[in-house]
Design a protein around this motif. Sequence first.
Motif, mmCIF file in Angstrom:
data_model
loop_
_atom_site.group_PDB
_atom_site.id
_atom_site.type_symbol
_atom_site.label_atom_id
_atom_site.label_comp_id
_atom_site.label_asym_id
_atom_site.label_seq_id
_atom_site.Cartn_x
_atom_site.Cartn_y
_atom_site.Cartn_z
ATOM 1 N N ARG A 120 -20.825 -3.633 -4.691
ATOM 2 C CA ARG A 120 -21.487 -2.349 -4.471
ATOM 3 C C ARG A 120 -22.970 -2.600 -4.175
ATOM 4 O O ARG A 120 -23.706 -3.138 -5.011
ATOM 5 C CB ARG A 120 -21.329 -1.490 -5.740
ATOM 6 N N ILE A 121 -23.376 -2.222 -2.975
ATOM 7 C CA ILE A 121 -24.751 -2.457 -2.529
ATOM 8 C C ILE A 121 -25.368 -1.134 -2.091
ATOM 9 O O ILE A 121 -24.713 -0.329 -1.419
ATOM 10 C CB ILE A 121 -24.766 -3.462 -1.339
ATOM 11 N N ILE A 122 -26.616 -0.927 -2.486
ATOM 12 C CA ILE A 122 -27.371 0.232 -1.983
ATOM 13 C C ILE A 122 -28.644 -0.278 -1.319
ATOM 14 O O ILE A 122 -29.331 -1.166 -1.847
ATOM 15 C CB ILE A 122 -27.683 1.241 -3.108
ATOM 16 N N ALA A 179 -26.437 -11.735 -1.865
ATOM 17 C CA ALA A 179 -25.309 -10.827 -2.118
ATOM 18 C C ALA A 179 -24.082 -11.626 -2.548
ATOM 19 O O ALA A 179 -23.336 -11.231 -3.445
ATOM 20 C CB ALA A 179 -25.013 -9.990 -0.882
ATOM 21 N N LYS A 180 -23.874 -12.779 -1.911
ATOM 22 C CA LYS A 180 -22.761 -13.655 -2.304
ATOM 23 C C LYS A 180 -22.965 -14.168 -3.728
ATOM 24 O O LYS A 180 -22.021 -14.229 -4.527
ATOM 25 C CB LYS A 180 -22.679 -14.858 -1.356
ATOM 26 N N LEU A 181 -24.209 -14.565 -4.036
ATOM 27 C CA LEU A 181 -24.503 -15.161 -5.351
ATOM 28 C C LEU A 181 -24.200 -14.200 -6.491
ATOM 29 O O LEU A 181 -23.767 -14.629 -7.558
ATOM 30 C CB LEU A 181 -25.981 -15.596 -5.416
ATOM 31 N N ARG A 188 -21.629 -7.891 5.592
ATOM 32 C CA ARG A 188 -20.811 -9.071 5.893
ATOM 33 C C ARG A 188 -20.653 -9.996 4.686
ATOM 34 O O ARG A 188 -19.792 -10.872 4.679
ATOM 35 C CB ARG A 188 -21.431 -9.839 7.063
ATOM 36 N N ALA A 189 -21.509 -9.805 3.684
ATOM 37 C CA ALA A 189 -21.404 -10.647 2.481
ATOM 38 C C ALA A 189 -20.340 -10.142 1.507
ATOM 39 O O ALA A 189 -19.995 -10.824 0.551
ATOM 40 C CB ALA A 189 -22.757 -10.706 1.772
ATOM 41 N N LEU A 190 -19.843 -8.948 1.753
ATOM 42 C CA LEU A 190 -18.840 -8.370 0.850
ATOM 43 C C LEU A 190 -17.472 -8.908 1.206
ATOM 44 O O LEU A 190 -17.161 -9.052 2.380
ATOM 45 C CB LEU A 190 -18.807 -6.853 1.011
ATOM 46 N N ASP A 191 -16.670 -9.201 0.170
ATOM 47 C CA ASP A 191 -15.307 -9.552 0.554
ATOM 48 C C ASP A 191 -14.374 -8.391 0.235
ATOM 49 O O ASP A 191 -14.347 -7.869 -0.875
ATOM 50 C CB ASP A 191 -14.816 -10.861 -0.061
ATOM 51 N N GLY A 192 -13.634 -8.005 1.259
ATOM 52 C CA GLY A 192 -12.576 -7.025 1.100
ATOM 53 C C GLY A 192 -13.026 -5.623 0.756
ATOM 54 O O GLY A 192 -13.437 -4.857 1.619
ATOM 55 N N ASN A 193 -13.029 -5.320 -0.542
ATOM 56 C CA ASN A 193 -13.141 -3.922 -0.936
ATOM 57 C C ASN A 193 -14.560 -3.464 -1.301
ATOM 58 O O ASN A 193 -14.726 -2.485 -2.009
ATOM 59 C CB ASN A 193 -12.193 -3.640 -2.108
ATOM 60 N N THR A 210 -16.725 0.069 5.602
ATOM 61 C CA THR A 210 -17.478 -0.640 4.563
ATOM 62 C C THR A 210 -18.862 -0.039 4.337
ATOM 63 O O THR A 210 -19.414 -0.121 3.241
ATOM 64 C CB THR A 210 -17.648 -2.128 4.982
ATOM 65 N N VAL A 211 -19.422 0.544 5.400
ATOM 66 C CA VAL A 211 -20.815 1.007 5.346
ATOM 67 C C VAL A 211 -20.888 2.512 5.515
ATOM 68 O O VAL A 211 -20.322 3.073 6.450
ATOM 69 C CB VAL A 211 -21.654 0.343 6.465
ATOM 70 N N GLU A 212 -21.609 3.153 4.604
ATOM 71 C CA GLU A 212 -21.914 4.568 4.766
ATOM 72 C C GLU A 212 -23.427 4.711 4.933
ATOM 73 O O GLU A 212 -24.191 4.181 4.120
ATOM 74 C CB GLU A 212 -21.455 5.369 3.543
#
Length: 221
Positions: free
Chosen positions: A60-62, A53-55, A77-82, A110-112
């Motif tokens: 936006r992740i599903i 996810a960082k790479l 946790r790999a997302l930064d901020g928004n 962050t998570v739905e």
Amino acid sequence: MNDHIFGKLDEYLTNLFSLEDDILKQTEASIRENGMPEHSVSANQGQFLYLLAKLCRAKRIIEVGTLGAYSTLWLARALDGNGQVTSIEIDPNFAQVARKNIQLAGLEKTVEIITGDALEVLGQLSQKDKEIVDLFFMDADKPNYIAYFDWALRHSRKGTLIIADNVIREGKVLDENSKDEKVRGVRAYNQMLAENRKVTSSILQQVGIKGYDGLAISMVN
Ligand code: SAH
Ligand code: DHB
Ligand code: MG
């Protein structure tokens, strides 16, 4: 070979890198306590998803298949901020456990977690807006893996990662006559990836505390 060597190695690496904090441990405990299937990714696999996810600089992740939100936590946790993770879970009781774990982690913004059949929910998401997904992780409903892939591709950009868990199934994927619909599903998926020119793929065999299985990683060209 010592049967437990892979499990021991997994534990060694998990401890070496101190991969699990109290939230992740509590999440795994909630899955056991509620009698849910122990199908979460391992800590090492979670860390690998986090790295992926960082790479791709995911915002936006599903995810398809939440269970107790263990993998969801690693991805979030790999997302930064928004950034935003949407995870889809068909079982309303599992989704409740997962939401509680997300709350404990303080990640409810962050998570739905959406309750429902993933293909139906994805269809509804398509109608809402034509959003672009940076990372799509499928980890449920193996017979529909190709349908999830097609959805992900329609919502992708160059560099989007489409990841599928459990594509080796203790080597059962070698059996071309298998009657097991999960095996048939991932066999068809692997074959499709091999022929698909729109993505570059690599399938990793994985061994550890969760047994012997594998992860398919595809990057949109
Ligand atoms: N990703 C999780 C594990 C998921 S296990 C982790 O690693 O922590 C697979 C989950 O998918 C189960 O909770 C199951 O209830 C759910 N599931 C099965 N079929 C589904 C479907 N059609 N749509 C959405 N979720 C589904
Ligand atoms: C199964 C599903 C999973 O997502 C997993 O990681 C392990 C096993 C299963 O349905 O058998
Ligand atoms: Mg899995």
